[in-house]
Design a protein around this motif. Structure first.
Motif, PDB file in Angstrom:
ATOM      1  N   THR A   1      31.308  -4.702  44.969  1.00 27.05           N
ATOM      2  CA  THR A   1      30.757  -5.263  46.199  1.00 27.05           C
ATOM      3  C   THR A   1      31.880  -5.900  47.012  1.00 27.05           C
ATOM      4  O   THR A   1      32.784  -6.504  46.439  1.00 27.05           O
ATOM      5  CB  THR A   1      29.676  -6.315  45.882  1.00 27.05           C
ATOM      6  OG1 THR A   1      28.588  -5.677  45.202  1.00 27.05           O
ATOM      7  CG2 THR A   1      29.144  -6.977  47.143  1.00 27.05           C
ATOM      8  N   THR A   2      31.805  -5.758  48.331  1.00 26.24           N
ATOM      9  CA  THR A   2      32.750  -6.428  49.222  1.00 26.24           C
ATOM     10  C   THR A   2      32.105  -7.695  49.767  1.00 26.24           C
ATOM     11  O   THR A   2      31.009  -7.640  50.350  1.00 26.24           O
ATOM     12  CB  THR A   2      33.162  -5.513  50.382  1.00 26.24           C
ATOM     13  OG1 THR A   2      33.867  -4.388  49.855  1.00 26.24           O
ATOM     14  CG2 THR A   2      34.075  -6.254  51.353  1.00 26.24           C
ATOM     15  N   ILE A   3      32.765  -8.834  49.567  1.00 23.72           N
ATOM     16  CA  ILE A   3      32.296 -10.126  50.070  1.00 23.72           C
ATOM     17  C   ILE A   3      33.340 -10.611  51.072  1.00 23.72           C
ATOM     18  O   ILE A   3      34.472 -10.912  50.700  1.00 23.72           O
ATOM     19  CB  ILE A   3      32.129 -11.143  48.924  1.00 23.72           C
ATOM     20  CG1 ILE A   3      31.142 -10.616  47.882  1.00 23.72           C
ATOM     21  CG2 ILE A   3      31.674 -12.492  49.466  1.00 23.72           C
ATOM     22  CD1 ILE A   3      31.082 -11.438  46.604  1.00 23.72           C
ATOM     23  N   HIS A   4      32.977 -10.672  52.333  1.00 25.48           N
ATOM     24  CA  HIS A   4      33.955 -11.058  53.347  1.00 25.48           C
ATOM     25  C   HIS A   4      34.234 -12.555  53.353  1.00 25.48           C
ATOM     26  O   HIS A   4      35.269 -12.985  53.867  1.00 25.48           O
ATOM     27  CB  HIS A   4      33.492 -10.606  54.727  1.00 25.48           C
ATOM     28  CG  HIS A   4      33.600  -9.119  54.931  1.00 25.48           C
ATOM     29  ND1 HIS A   4      34.736  -8.404  54.618  1.00 25.48           N
ATOM     30  CD2 HIS A   4      32.709  -8.207  55.408  1.00 25.48           C
ATOM     31  CE1 HIS A   4      34.554  -7.120  54.895  1.00 25.48           C
ATOM     32  NE2 HIS A   4      33.325  -6.969  55.366  1.00 25.48           N
ATOM     33  N   GLY A   5      33.336 -13.346  52.804  1.00 31.25           N
ATOM     34  CA  GLY A   5      33.539 -14.789  52.707  1.00 31.25           C
ATOM     35  C   GLY A   5      34.001 -15.195  51.319  1.00 31.25           C
ATOM     36  O   GLY A   5      34.887 -14.575  50.725  1.00 31.25           O
ATOM     37  N   ASN A   6      33.377 -16.239  50.781  1.00 29.46           N
ATOM     38  CA  ASN A   6      33.720 -16.783  49.465  1.00 29.46           C
ATOM     39  C   ASN A   6      32.636 -16.460  48.442  1.00 29.46           C
ATOM     40  O   ASN A   6      31.474 -16.270  48.786  1.00 29.46           O
ATOM     41  CB  ASN A   6      33.855 -18.310  49.550  1.00 29.46           C
ATOM     42  CG  ASN A   6      34.845 -18.745  50.603  1.00 29.46           C
ATOM     43  OD1 ASN A   6      36.017 -18.416  50.539  1.00 29.46           O
ATOM     44  ND2 ASN A   6      34.364 -19.496  51.603  1.00 29.46           N
ATOM     45  N   LEU A   7      33.041 -16.453  47.175  1.00 28.09           N
ATOM     46  CA  LEU A   7      32.099 -16.433  46.060  1.00 28.09           C
ATOM     47  C   LEU A   7      32.182 -17.799  45.388  1.00 28.09           C
ATOM     48  O   LEU A   7      33.225 -18.161  44.839  1.00 28.09           O
ATOM     49  CB  LEU A   7      32.452 -15.332  45.059  1.00 28.09           C
ATOM     50  CG  LEU A   7      31.729 -15.389  43.700  1.00 28.09           C
ATOM     51  CD1 LEU A   7      30.225 -15.266  43.866  1.00 28.09           C
ATOM     52  CD2 LEU A   7      32.255 -14.303  42.764  1.00 28.09           C
TER      53      LEU A   7
END
Length: 254
Positions: free
Chosen positions: A130-136
């Motif tokens: 999965t691509t997360i453009h913000g933070n995890l």
């Protein structure tokens, strides 16, 4: 680290007060799934309050996707192949399970979260490809020493911001083959076998856990207080991490 802890707590608090208004449907609009299958379609926002899974195709959520306390979405990521695009944040509540992406390396890997993934005391997250453009950001949670046994895999993702996984207690946990644009903090996580041995030994540690390996990290890699301590496990094909900043704490030699 005190400042970071404050950020984690504040992000977790954003879980409070998010609501959706109507039943799941294939038409645009806010929707709630209290159990069953979420069909392909476009939703303004989506809230999961029971045991739900995607039914395949493309699911677009223009704003936030919320998995409420105690609910589950794609448990163990065991749903038909689904492309997910969330325009806002994914928010996961206490005791909830959220599966994003797929475990299948041969499947399309085009699920995207434009915002952050923020979990406040989740039972587990299953996030892969999965691509997360913000933070995890994941704070606390897990089944604990005596609760429900779960694993916590975070594998093969692209995270443009920071990744913070802190204070989770459960089965196996690992952060593997991820590309992270800023910093990774993996701290105070405890892996317990949780009665899977016979006779049960409450609190017995799974020595194969806390795998932090084969990641590419532009910023710093900080690991502290994990049980067992963070490790690269060659028996699982693990390789050292590539880190642009500093390796600190248990990850100093990883």
């Amino acid at each position: 680290m005190g400042k970071l802890r404050s950020v984690v707590v504040l992000l977790g608090l954003t879980l409070v007060g998010v609501a959706a208004t109507s039943a799941v449907g294939a038409r645009p609009g806010s929707a709630t799934c209290s159990g069953g299958t979420i069909p392909a379609g476009t939703y303004s926002s989506l809230k999961v309050t029971g045991a739900c899974m995607f039914g395949g195709g493309t699911v677009t959520v223009r704003h936030n996707l919320v998995v409420a306390a105690g609910a589950s979405l794609n448990d163990h990521a065991a749903s038909p192949l689904t492309t997910l695009h969330v325009g806002g944040n994914v928010l996961v509540g206490k005791g909830a399970v959220a599966g994003l992406g797929t475990y299948n390396p041969g499947a399309p890997h085009d699920s995207v979260i434009d915002g952050n993934v923020i979990a406040n005391q989740p039972l587990s997250l299953y996030i892969s490809f999965t691509t997360i453009h913000g933070n995890l950001i994941s704070h606390g949670g897990g089944g604990g020493v005596a609760g429900e046994f779960r694993n916590y895999p975070t594998k093969d993702n692209t995270i443009d911001g920071n990744a913070v996984i802190a204070g989770w207690t459960g089965g196996w946990i690992g952060f593997i083959r991820n590309h992270v644009g800023r910093n990774v903090i993996f701290s105070n996580n405890k892996s317990v076998i949780n009665g899977l041995v016979n006779p049960p030994v409450p609190g017995q540690v799974d020595s194969d856990s806390s795998e932090v390996m084969t990641n590419v990290i532009a910023g710093n890699l900080i690991c502290q207080g994990n049980t067992p301590k963070a490790q690269v496990n060659p028996d699982d094909g693990g390789q050292p991490n590539t880190v642009g900043g500093r390796k600190i704490g248990q990850c100093a030699d990883l």
